[in-house]
Design a protein around this motif. Structure first.
Motif, PDB file in Angstrom:
ATOM      1  N   ASP A  92     -18.156 -52.195  85.207  1.00 43.78           N
ATOM      2  CA  ASP A  92     -18.690 -50.892  85.629  1.00 43.78           C
ATOM      3  C   ASP A  92     -19.262 -50.055  84.496  1.00 43.78           C
ATOM      4  OD1 ASP A  92     -18.042 -51.371  88.344  1.00 43.78           O
ATOM      5  OD2 ASP A  92     -15.977 -50.715  87.995  1.00 43.78           O
ATOM      6  N   GLU A  93     -19.296 -50.583  83.278  1.00 40.99           N
ATOM      7  CA  GLU A  93     -20.018 -49.889  82.207  1.00 40.99           C
ATOM      8  C   GLU A  93     -21.514 -49.924  82.513  1.00 40.99           C
ATOM      9  OE1 GLU A  93     -20.909 -50.310  77.370  1.00 40.99           O
ATOM     10  OE2 GLU A  93     -19.327 -51.516  78.310  1.00 40.99           O
ATOM     11  N   THR A  94     -22.251 -48.921  82.052  1.00 42.22           N
ATOM     12  CA  THR A  94     -23.697 -48.928  82.206  1.00 42.22           C
ATOM     13  C   THR A  94     -24.255 -50.248  81.695  1.00 42.22           C
ATOM     14  OG1 THR A  94     -23.791 -46.526  81.912  1.00 42.22           O
ATOM     15  CG2 THR A  94     -25.843 -47.753  81.597  1.00 42.22           C
ATOM     16  N   PRO A  95     -24.974 -50.998  82.534  1.00 35.80           N
ATOM     17  CA  PRO A  95     -25.394 -52.339  82.122  1.00 35.80           C
ATOM     18  C   PRO A  95     -26.450 -52.309  81.023  1.00 35.80           C
ATOM     19  CG  PRO A  95     -26.388 -51.749  84.225  1.00 35.80           C
ATOM     20  CD  PRO A  95     -25.392 -50.670  83.904  1.00 35.80           C
ATOM     21  N   ILE A  96     -26.516 -53.405  80.278  1.00 36.32           N
ATOM     22  CA  ILE A  96     -27.562 -53.573  79.287  1.00 36.32           C
ATOM     23  C   ILE A  96     -28.910 -53.625  80.008  1.00 36.32           C
ATOM     24  CG2 ILE A  96     -28.519 -55.169  77.571  1.00 36.32           C
ATOM     25  CD1 ILE A  96     -25.653 -56.009  76.936  1.00 36.32           C
ATOM     26  N   PRO A  97     -29.916 -52.906  79.523  1.00 33.95           N
ATOM     27  CA  PRO A  97     -31.216 -52.922  80.197  1.00 33.95           C
ATOM     28  C   PRO A  97     -31.811 -54.328  80.275  1.00 33.95           C
ATOM     29  CG  PRO A  97     -31.112 -51.145  78.580  1.00 33.95           C
ATOM     30  CD  PRO A  97     -29.896 -51.998  78.363  1.00 33.95           C
ATOM     31  N   ARG A  98     -32.580 -54.544  81.316  1.00 34.60           N
ATOM     32  CA  ARG A  98     -33.389 -55.751  81.398  1.00 34.60           C
ATOM     33  C   ARG A  98     -34.710 -55.510  80.660  1.00 34.60           C
ATOM     34  NH1 ARG A  98     -32.750 -54.630  86.725  1.00 34.60           N
ATOM     35  NH2 ARG A  98     -35.047 -54.515  86.898  1.00 34.60           N
ATOM     36  N   LEU A  99     -35.292 -56.572  80.208  1.00 36.02           N
ATOM     37  CA  LEU A  99     -36.535 -56.447  79.445  1.00 36.02           C
ATOM     38  C   LEU A  99     -37.613 -55.728  80.254  1.00 36.02           C
ATOM     39  CD1 LEU A  99     -37.572 -57.262  76.631  1.00 36.02           C
ATOM     40  CD2 LEU A  99     -38.566 -59.292  77.687  1.00 36.02           C
ATOM     41  N   ASP A 100     -37.700 -56.032  81.556  1.00 32.72           N
ATOM     42  CA  ASP A 100     -38.756 -55.427  82.365  1.00 32.72           C
ATOM     43  C   ASP A 100     -38.514 -53.945  82.649  1.00 32.72           C
ATOM     44  OD1 ASP A 100     -36.709 -55.547  84.217  1.00 32.72           O
ATOM     45  OD2 ASP A 100     -37.770 -56.807  85.655  1.00 32.72           O
ATOM     46  N   GLN A 101     -37.320 -53.446  82.333  1.00 28.68           N
ATOM     47  CA  GLN A 101     -37.045 -52.022  82.498  1.00 28.68           C
ATOM     48  C   GLN A 101     -37.545 -51.194  81.321  1.00 28.68           C
ATOM     49  OE1 GLN A 101     -32.729 -52.594  83.233  1.00 28.68           O
ATOM     50  NE2 GLN A 101     -33.056 -51.442  85.115  1.00 28.68           N
ATOM     51  N   ILE A 102     -37.911 -51.858  80.240  1.00 27.05           N
ATOM     52  CA  ILE A 102     -38.434 -51.164  79.059  1.00 27.05           C
ATOM     53  C   ILE A 102     -39.955 -51.235  79.123  1.00 27.05           C
ATOM     54  CG2 ILE A 102     -38.525 -51.143  76.548  1.00 27.05           C
ATOM     55  CD1 ILE A 102     -35.720 -52.334  76.527  1.00 27.05           C
ATOM     56  N   LYS A 103     -40.589 -50.101  79.427  1.00 23.32           N
ATOM     57  CA  LYS A 103     -42.032 -50.083  79.672  1.00 23.32           C
ATOM     58  C   LYS A 103     -42.856 -50.098  78.390  1.00 23.32           C
ATOM     59  CE  LYS A 103     -40.997 -49.945  83.979  1.00 23.32           C
ATOM     60  NZ  LYS A 103     -41.037 -51.220  84.746  1.00 23.32           N
ATOM     61  N   ASP A 104     -42.315 -49.567  77.318  1.00 23.25           N
ATOM     62  CA  ASP A 104     -43.029 -49.531  76.045  1.00 23.25           C
ATOM     63  C   ASP A 104     -42.987 -50.930  75.423  1.00 23.25           C
ATOM     64  OD1 ASP A 104     -44.003 -47.479  73.732  1.00 23.25           O
ATOM     65  OD2 ASP A 104     -42.832 -49.129  72.870  1.00 23.25           O
ATOM     66  N   LEU A 105     -44.154 -51.535  75.249  1.00 25.95           N
ATOM     67  CA  LEU A 105     -44.186 -52.931  74.812  1.00 25.95           C
ATOM     68  C   LEU A 105     -43.632 -53.116  73.410  1.00 25.95           C
ATOM     69  CD1 LEU A 105     -47.614 -54.122  76.253  1.00 25.95           C
ATOM     70  CD2 LEU A 105     -45.334 -54.280  77.267  1.00 25.95           C
ATOM     71  N   GLN A 106     -43.889 -52.147  72.529  1.00 23.31           N
ATOM     72  CA  GLN A 106     -43.347 -52.271  71.180  1.00 23.31           C
ATOM     73  C   GLN A 106     -41.817 -52.182  71.210  1.00 23.31           C
ATOM     74  OE1 GLN A 106     -46.070 -50.048  71.833  1.00 23.31           O
ATOM     75  NE2 GLN A 106     -47.305 -51.871  71.366  1.00 23.31           N
TER      76      GLN A 106
END
Length: 315
Positions: A187-201
């Motif tokens: 139930d900890e805040t999950p690690i983001p998925r790559l596609d959730q990060i919109k900034d390509l850099q």
């Protein structure tokens, strides 16, 4: 005083204060007053823009110590990190040389001796701070191995007429890891998925390629520290103290470009000192910084007992 009445408790904090206030004196003062109000025993600080070991930068650093009512040491070079400590609880016996290659903002580490301990039974601990690379997963991986050096410092003690060797326990390393925890608790805040990060850099900055065309989110520094016996106190507190999920709350808010809220700010301690962790919390710093503060409450008596019972290294 940083101790809490009727118990030998003290607080350790890790604080990334964005660009040290970026020249805004009112913000700088407000942050330092907020930190002073926490009555800290150890403070690990990243992003100390404007501080230096000489000149006006030294004066600014000394002003910070007066407000915090703590002694402190700056790391080397420009963009220094810093470790502060309560001189009523600890005596500094060594400032480490951390002019290691491959760092933009070099770590700071000190050896601290617990005050009020009988002569001949000194209890020494390592306190440090590190700010891993913002943009380079390979560099963070290398820097994490540097941080493991804090747990690998051998000292000699004379006891009962014999000289024995021990590795100093790490009291705390406060870190902006610029990467993710490897073992989120339930139930900890999950690690983001790559596609959730919109900034390509930022996608490139927070992930690395495993095979051509396949990228994974970077949690390698956390795994490296774990192998070296350095544990995330937030994870421990979430599983073993009443802190619960508050101990692993995000320290950075969600962002349109950088993705969901996450927890790059963490405090690590030697595995053997985990029983001394009483509580961990994340204190919101909205309006003052882009990172919240991680605060761990520890039991000094338990730390002393553990250190005194630590077996010497095998000959």
């Amino acid at each position: 005083m940083s101790s809490i009445p009727n118990r030998r408790l003290f607080r350790v904090a890790s604080c990334n204060f964005e660009r040290n206030g970026a020249g805004n004196y009112d913000r700088w003062l407000a942050m330092h007053r907020r930190l002073a109000g926490l009555k800290l025993g150890v403070l690990c600080r990243q992003e100390n823009d404007g501080y230096a070991r000489t000149g006006t930068g030294l004066k600014k650093f000394q002003d910070s110590q007066k407000i915090l009512e703590l002694s402190g040491e700056l790391g080397p070079e420009r963009l220094p990190t810093a470790v502060y400590y309560d001189p009523q609880l600890f005596e500094m016996v060594k400032l480490w040389d951390t002019r290691w290659p491959g760092w933009l903002s070099h770590p700071t580490a000190v050896t601290l001796r617990v005050r009020g301990i009988d002569v001949g039974t000194a209890v020494d601990l390592v306190a440090g701070v590190a700010h891993l690379s913002y943009n380079s997963p390979p560099l963070r991986a290398s820097q994490a191995y540097d941080v493991t050096r804090f747990a690998d410092h051998v000292v000699e003690y004379e006891t009962q007429g014999q000289v024995v060797k021990r590795k100093l326990p790490v009291l705390a390393v406060g870190m902006d890891c610029n990467s993710y925890p490897d073992r989120p608790v339930a139930d900890e805040t999950p690690i983001p998925r790559l596609d959730q990060i919109k900034d390509l850099q930022h996608r490139a900055h927070r992930s690395y390629e495993t095979v051509p065309g396949v990228r994974v989110m970077d949690s390698l520094p956390d795994r490296t520290l774990l192998v070296a016996g350095l544990e995330d106190v937030g994870r421990y507190a979430a599983l073993n103290t009443p802190s619960g999920l508050a101990a692993v709350a995000p320290t950075v808010d969600a962002s349109v470009t950088h993705g969901p809220a996450n927890r790059p700010d963490r405090i690590y301690t030697s595995k053997l000192l985990l029983p001394a962790v009483v509580k961990v919390e994340v204190i919101e710093m909205k309006g003052l910084s882009d990172h919240d503060i991680v605060v761990a409450t520890c039991d000094l008596d338990i730390i002393v007992d553990i250190c005194r019972s630590q077996p010497p290294l095998a000959a």
